[in-house]
Design an enzyme around this catalytic site. Structure first.
Site, PDB file in Angstrom:
ATOM      1  N   GLU A 124      -1.479  -3.691   6.354  1.00 20.09           N
ATOM      2  CA  GLU A 124      -2.653  -4.118   6.635  1.00 20.09           C
ATOM      3  C   GLU A 124      -2.599  -5.450   7.633  1.00 20.09           C
ATOM      4  O   GLU A 124      -2.966  -6.434   7.395  1.00 20.09           O
ATOM      5  CB  GLU A 124      -3.370  -4.668   5.235  1.00 20.09           C
ATOM      6  CG  GLU A 124      -3.703  -3.703   4.490  1.00 20.09           C
ATOM      7  CD  GLU A 124      -4.410  -3.960   2.886  1.00 20.09           C
ATOM      8  OE1 GLU A 124      -4.489  -5.251   2.997  1.00 20.09           O
ATOM      9  OE2 GLU A 124      -4.850  -3.265   2.308  1.00 20.09           O
TER      10      GLU A 124
ATOM     11  N   GLU B 131      -2.469   2.759  -0.771  1.00 19.40           N
ATOM     12  CA  GLU B 131      -3.193   1.850  -1.716  1.00 19.40           C
ATOM     13  C   GLU B 131      -4.416   2.178  -2.084  1.00 19.40           C
ATOM     14  O   GLU B 131      -5.270   2.537  -1.211  1.00 19.40           O
ATOM     15  CB  GLU B 131      -3.260   0.321  -1.179  1.00 19.40           C
ATOM     16  CG  GLU B 131      -1.861  -0.595  -1.259  1.00 19.40           C
ATOM     17  CD  GLU B 131      -2.033  -1.922  -0.855  1.00 19.40           C
ATOM     18  OE1 GLU B 131      -3.421  -2.547  -1.229  1.00 19.40           O
ATOM     19  OE2 GLU B 131      -1.241  -2.710  -0.237  1.00 19.40           O
TER      20      GLU B 131
END
Length: 482
Positions: free
Chosen positions: A201, A386
């Protein structure tokens, strides 16, 4: 969860970099039938859970570990909810075998964890700390002994403070140090550890850590958007090259926080669409395009002036064995009327679906980002690295009868099956997360775990979702209801 995401809190105001985006960015909100025709996942589908080193390990000074930017950030008053720290977290540095047993007990076949860069290179560079690297060697061996495939993330936001003192990701040299770190890992355990995720991320780390100041290193400087973005992309490319030059039998990928960027409605809908397209370019395309196309989107032109050097884009563009996709919910965007060159978060539409606690959920956004990657980037192999749902924010005990989480997971797995039916090559799914842990600036008030931890003893206590996920991993059949 690794990142709060733009949907879960106010974005603040983020400059568009002086370039108005065109109207070809994010698709508008649309209804998608996510009911899969077949509710059976393939037998070789990867079922896993994901964690991060700083959020779980504790033992912050054990065995020669150096400080990271999060060690420094968490000690600043007011930065972390309730003044919480990750000094103990879930004690997974010492209790990693308990974690492995939990994963095996849920019949999962994969574990995505991150390595602490400053455990392996305490100052971020120089001599390798053998004790720190040995910890991850033991973890890999413990996983393999249980038939669990390890997936290691190299950088999950915890930059060594020694590198931050030299400018961090704003300093081009940090990209070179990431490649050195990758070599150190693969030299030691590349014979057993075969799956690598370079960055986690990076958009979250760039925007929340360097522009908005809500995450470590806590900087509030819009001028850092370009340098930090490019140097992380460059470092990723150099690290991929380093891994491939060292061994030819590795599966190498990276993980991105992909979110549909949807314009708020109302009388300013046209201008909000421009704002949402601009955010899409900064949040999504500024990471996808360099990796898959060797280019940057138009909105990055101004932030990147003087940053990109000749040959850099050949380095950022790399073949990957998979793309990891992290998804929680879409981002809704409006133009900031107080500063028309900036964008800000907007609430979800009033008719948006909510969970039992009034939070926006939208599985169609997961389908949208997966299908977009298929359409626009050559249909790479993908892993959902995720996806998950927190308890309502609270300092109290976790909810063990977490049927709301089961519903959330089931609905998003329906989106995964629908994306597979649409032609997306999705090979696995990692739920976030194994145990309620330190959720960055939210401390311990945000609980995503399939299990919780008894603070006094460290005992892991399964929730209802743990048993539900176990049954799914065993059968591969997605049930129609919780």
């Amino acid at each position: 969860m690794t990142g709060s995401g733009l949907n879960r809190r106010a974005l603040g105001a983020l400059a568009l970099g002086g370039a108005a985006a065109g109207l070809s960015g994010c698709a508008p909100r649309h209804e998608t039938d996510l009911t899969p025709k077949v509710r059976q996942f393939p037998k070789d589908f990867v079922w896993g859970v994901a964690t991060a080193a700083f959020q779980t390990e504790g033992s912050q000074t054990a065995d020669g570990r150096g400080p990271s930017i999060w060690d420094v950030f968490e000690r600043i008053p007011g930065r972390i909810k309730n003044g919480d720290t990750a000094a103990d977290a879930t004690d997974s540095y010492r209790r990693y075998q308990d974690d492995v047993d939990l994963i095996a007990g849920a019949s999962l076949n994969a574990y995505r964890f991150s390595m602490s860069w400053s455990r392996i290179l305490p100052s971020g560079q120089g001599q390798v700390n053998a004790a720190g690297l040995d910890h991850y060697s033991r973890l890999v061996d413990a996983l393999l002994a249980k038939g669990i495939t390890p997936y290691a993330t190299l950088f999950h936001w915890d930059l060594p403070q020694g590198l931050q003192d030299k400018g961090g990701w704003a300093n081009r040299d940090t990209a070179l140090r990431l490649a050195d770190y990758a070599r150190a890992v693969v030299d030691k355990i590349g014979d057993r550890l075969k799956n690598y995720i370079i960055l986690n991320e990076a958009a979250v780390h760039t925007v929340f850590g360097h522009v908005l100041g809500e995450h470590a290193p806590g900087l509030k400087d819009a001028a850092l958007l370009g340098p930090v973005t490019h140097h992380m992309n460059l470092g990723q490319g150099l690290a991929i090259q380093a891994l491939r030059a060292t061994r030819s039998d590795l599966a190498v990928g990276t993980t991105m926080a992909l979110q549909p960027c949807r314009p708020a409605g109302g009388p300013l809908a046209f201008w909000n669409r421009l704002a949402s397209d601009g955010l899409d370019e900064i949040w999504n395309l500024a990471w996808l395009d360099p990796l898959f196309k060797g280019t940057y989107p138009k909105a990055m032109d101004e932030p990147l002036k003087g940053v990109v050097r000749d040959g850099d884009m050949k380095i950022t563009r790399q073949l990957v064995d998979f793309l990891g996709v992290n998804y929680y919910a879409p981002a809704y965007v409006r133009l900031d009327l107080a500063a028309p060159s900036k964008i800000a978060a907007a609430p979800a539409p009033s008719d948006a679906e909510q969970d039992a606690f009034g939070r926006h959920i939208d599985p169609s956004g997961l389908f949208e980002v997966l299908n977009r990657v298929r359409r626009e980037y050559g249909a790479p192999k993908m892993l959902v690295t995720e996806n998950g749902c927190s308890d309502p924010f609270s300092s109290g005990p976790a909810l063990l009868d977490d049927t709301f989480r089961i519903k959330y997971l089931r609905r998003h797995l329906e989106a995964v099956l629908a994306a597979r039916e649409a032609g997306c090559d999705i090979r696995g799914y990692f739920e976030w997360t194994l145990i309620d842990n330190f959720e960055w600036d939210l401390g311990y008030t945000s609980k995503f775990g399939l299990t919780t931890m008894e603070a006094a003893s460290g005992r892991r206590i399964p929730k209802a979702s743990y048993g539900w996920y176990k049954a799914l991993a065993q059968s591969g059949i997605l049930p129609s209801s919780p």
